[in-house]
Design a protein around this motif. Structure first.
Motif, PDB file in Angstrom:
ATOM      1  N   ALA A   6       0.842  -1.005   0.154  1.00 42.95           N
ATOM      2  CA  ALA A   6      -0.057   0.017   0.131  1.00 42.95           C
ATOM      3  C   ALA A   6       0.972   1.543   0.345  1.00 42.95           C
ATOM      4  O   ALA A   6       1.847   1.439   0.711  1.00 42.95           O
ATOM      5  N   PRO A   7       0.427   2.714  -0.762  1.00 33.41           N
ATOM      6  CA  PRO A   7       0.966   3.634  -0.736  1.00 33.41           C
ATOM      7  C   PRO A   7       1.706   4.219   1.126  1.00 33.41           C
ATOM      8  O   PRO A   7       0.515   3.600   1.587  1.00 33.41           O
ATOM      9  N   LEU A   8       2.291   4.656   1.411  1.00 32.95           N
ATOM     10  CA  LEU A   8       2.978   4.912   2.468  1.00 32.95           C
ATOM     11  C   LEU A   8       1.506   5.429   2.948  1.00 32.95           C
ATOM     12  O   LEU A   8       1.610   5.603   4.113  1.00 32.95           O
ATOM     13  N   TRP A   9       1.380   7.297   2.651  1.00 33.35           N
ATOM     14  CA  TRP A   9       0.407   7.585   3.230  1.00 33.35           C
ATOM     15  C   TRP A   9      -1.149   6.863   3.811  1.00 33.35           C
ATOM     16  O   TRP A   9      -2.514   7.565   4.053  1.00 33.35           O
ATOM     17  N   GLU A  10      -0.982   5.931   2.881  1.00 32.75           N
ATOM     18  CA  GLU A  10      -2.509   4.345   3.167  1.00 32.75           C
ATOM     19  C   GLU A  10      -2.398   3.760   4.308  1.00 32.75           C
ATOM     20  O   GLU A  10      -3.623   3.413   4.514  1.00 32.75           O
ATOM     21  N   LEU A  11      -1.430   3.891   5.160  1.00 29.44           N
ATOM     22  CA  LEU A  11      -1.528   2.881   6.248  1.00 29.44           C
ATOM     23  C   LEU A  11      -1.450   3.785   7.397  1.00 29.44           C
ATOM     24  O   LEU A  11      -1.674   4.810   7.637  1.00 29.44           O
ATOM     25  N   SER A  12      -2.027   2.560   8.178  1.00 27.35           N
ATOM     26  CA  SER A  12      -2.225   3.063   9.509  1.00 27.35           C
ATOM     27  C   SER A  12      -0.590   3.763  10.248  1.00 27.35           C
ATOM     28  O   SER A  12       0.048   3.406  10.188  1.00 27.35           O
ATOM     29  N   LEU A  13      -0.472   4.577  11.439  1.00 25.57           N
ATOM     30  CA  LEU A  13       0.277   4.103  11.767  1.00 25.57           C
ATOM     31  C   LEU A  13       1.065   3.721  12.835  1.00 25.57           C
ATOM     32  O   LEU A  13       1.840   3.907  12.283  1.00 25.57           O
ATOM     33  N   SER A  14       0.214   2.982  12.965  1.00 27.61           N
ATOM     34  CA  SER A  14       0.467   1.618  13.636  1.00 27.61           C
ATOM     35  C   SER A  14       1.427   0.921  12.357  1.00 27.61           C
ATOM     36  O   SER A  14       2.383   0.393  12.555  1.00 27.61           O
ATOM     37  N   ASP A  15       0.448   0.801  11.359  1.00 33.80           N
ATOM     38  CA  ASP A  15       0.860  -0.162  10.041  1.00 33.80           C
ATOM     39  C   ASP A  15       2.395   0.371   9.394  1.00 33.80           C
ATOM     40  O   ASP A  15       3.782  -0.135   9.262  1.00 33.80           O
ATOM     41  N   PHE A  16       2.376   2.159   9.558  1.00 30.15           N
ATOM     42  CA  PHE A  16       3.949   2.781   9.044  1.00 30.15           C
ATOM     43  C   PHE A  16       4.912   1.997  10.242  1.00 30.15           C
ATOM     44  O   PHE A  16       6.024   1.768   9.570  1.00 30.15           O
ATOM     45  N   ARG A  17       4.467   2.390  11.295  1.00 36.94           N
ATOM     46  CA  ARG A  17       5.666   2.239  11.967  1.00 36.94           C
ATOM     47  C   ARG A  17       6.171   0.779  12.589  1.00 36.94           C
ATOM     48  O   ARG A  17       7.644   0.482  12.320  1.00 36.94           O
ATOM     49  N   ASP A  18       5.789  -0.188  12.021  1.00 34.47           N
ATOM     50  CA  ASP A  18       5.508  -1.727  12.314  1.00 34.47           C
ATOM     51  C   ASP A  18       6.168  -2.248  10.962  1.00 34.47           C
ATOM     52  O   ASP A  18       7.344  -2.796  10.691  1.00 34.47           O
ATOM     53  N   THR A  19       5.646  -1.565   9.561  1.00 33.57           N
ATOM     54  CA  THR A  19       6.319  -2.084   8.377  1.00 33.57           C
ATOM     55  C   THR A  19       7.929  -0.842   8.293  1.00 33.57           C
ATOM     56  O   THR A  19       9.275  -1.096   8.467  1.00 33.57           O
ATOM     57  N   VAL A  20       8.088   0.720   9.531  1.00 35.74           N
ATOM     58  CA  VAL A  20       9.800   0.728   9.350  1.00 35.74           C
ATOM     59  C   VAL A  20       9.992   0.096   9.931  1.00 35.74           C
ATOM     60  O   VAL A  20      11.710  -0.320   9.645  1.00 35.74           O
ATOM     61  N   ALA A  21       9.510  -0.888  11.469  1.00 39.35           N
ATOM     62  CA  ALA A  21      10.908  -1.846  11.789  1.00 39.35           C
ATOM     63  C   ALA A  21      11.288  -2.821  11.362  1.00 39.35           C
ATOM     64  O   ALA A  21      12.672  -3.421  11.807  1.00 39.35           O
ATOM     65  N   ARG A  22      10.543  -3.255   9.932  1.00 43.42           N
ATOM     66  CA  ARG A  22      10.817  -4.354   9.988  1.00 43.42           C
ATOM     67  C   ARG A  22      11.286  -4.884   8.581  1.00 43.42           C
ATOM     68  O   ARG A  22      11.698  -5.824   8.315  1.00 43.42           O
ATOM     69  N   GLU A  23      11.230  -3.525   7.695  1.00 43.53           N
ATOM     70  CA  GLU A  23      11.257  -4.764   6.596  1.00 43.53           C
ATOM     71  C   GLU A  23      11.718  -3.321   6.047  1.00 43.53           C
ATOM     72  O   GLU A  23      12.689  -2.055   6.343  1.00 43.53           O
ATOM     73  N   PRO A  24      12.562  -3.455   4.733  1.00 41.22           N
ATOM     74  CA  PRO A  24      13.673  -2.833   4.558  1.00 41.22           C
ATOM     75  C   PRO A  24      13.588  -1.273   4.113  1.00 41.22           C
ATOM     76  O   PRO A  24      14.274  -0.235   3.847  1.00 41.22           O
ATOM     77  N   MET A  25      12.456  -0.876   3.552  1.00 46.54           N
ATOM     78  CA  MET A  25      11.523   0.190   2.843  1.00 46.54           C
ATOM     79  C   MET A  25       9.969   0.015   3.622  1.00 46.54           C
ATOM     80  O   MET A  25       9.656  -1.116   3.999  1.00 46.54           O
TER      81      MET A  25
END
Length: 209
Positions: A6-25
Motif C-alpha cells: 500500500a502507498p505509505l500515506w494509506e497505511l495506519s500509523l501503527s502499520d507504518f511504524r511496524d513496517t519501518v521496524a521490520r522491512e528494508p523500506m
C-alpha cells in the motif's frame, strides 16, 4: 516494499511504524518526510487556531503557503522509497553488465535529488515557521516550536542520504555540487532553528507578550 504494498500515506500509523521496524523500506528518508509533514502540521495548528483579528490576511497567506508545502512534501516519502529501490536494483546488477556503472550513477543522481528536494522544502517550512511566529498566540507557541524542531531534525536526517549516496555520482563535479548543497541546507536550517528557538523563549511565561 513489494510492488503490491500500500502507498505509505494509506497505511495506519501503527502499520507504518511496524513496517519501518521490520522491512528494508521505508527508510530514514521516508520517515524524515513524514516527520517534517507532522512538524509542519503543528505549525499550521498554531496559525489555524490563533484568532488575532487584525492579522487575518497575513495569517491566511502563511496557512496557504504551509498547505502548499505539505502537498509538495507528502509525495517525497514514496519517491524516496522508489529512489532507494532503483539504486539497490542498479547495484545488484551483474558486475559484468556493461551498463551497470551508468545505471548506478543515474540511480544515485535520483537518490541524491530526492533528499535534497526534501531538505529544501524543510528549509522553506522552517522559514515559514519563523515568519509565522508573530501570528501565533502564546498558547500555541510550544506546538509551533515543537514542529520546527521536528522539521529541523527531518532535514538533517534526510541529508544523511545525500552523504550516503553522493559518492556514487558520476563525476567529481556532481559530487561537489551535492555536498555543497547539503552543507548550505544544513547551515541555513541551524540558523533558522536558532532564530525560532530564541523567539519562542522570548515569548515564554512572564515575558509579557
Amino acid at each position: 516494499m513489494s510492488d503490491n504494498a500500500a502507498p505509505l500515506w494509506e497505511l495506519s500509523l501503527s502499520d507504518f511504524r511496524d513496517t519501518v521496524a521490520r522491512e528494508p523500506m521505508p527508510g530514514c528518508g521516508a520517515v524524515a518526510v513524514v516527520s517534517a509533514d507532522l512538524g509542519l502540521a503543528l505549525v499550521l495548528k498554531g496559525l489555524h487556531l490563533s484568532q488575532h483579528p487584525d492579522a487575518t490576511a497575513p495569517r491566511q497567506a502563511l496557512i496557504d503557503e504551509g498547505a502548499s508545502l505539505k502537498q509538495q512534501l507528502a509525495p517525497l516519502a514514496q519517491e524516496d522509497v522508489a529512489a532507494f529501490e532503483a539504486f539497490m536494483a542498479a547495484v545488484g546488477r551483474d558486475k559484468e553488465d556493461e551498463g551497470r556503472h551508468d545505471a548506478i550513477h543515474a540511480a544515485a543522481q535520483t537518490a541524491v535529488e530526492v533528499p535534497l528536494k526534501t531538505a529544501q522544502l524543510c528549509e522553506a517550512a522552517l522559514a515559514l515557521t519563523q515568519q509565522a511566529g508573530e501570528h501565533i498566540e502564546q498558547q500555541f507557541v510550544s506546538d509551533a516550536h515543537a514542529g520546527a524542531r521536528l522539521i529541523h531534525a527531518a532535514l538533517h536526517s534526510v541529508l544523511l542520504n545525500v552523504d550516503a549516496n553522493a559518492g556514487q555520482l558520476g563525476s567529481d563535479a556532481a559530487r561537489d555540487r551535492a555536498r555543497l548543497s547539503r552543507d548550505g541546507l544544513a547551515q541555513r536550517a541551524d540558523t533558522l532553528l536558532t532564530a525560532i528557538t530564541d523567539s519562542a523563549a522570548g515569548r515564554g511565561p512572564g515575558s509579557g507578550v
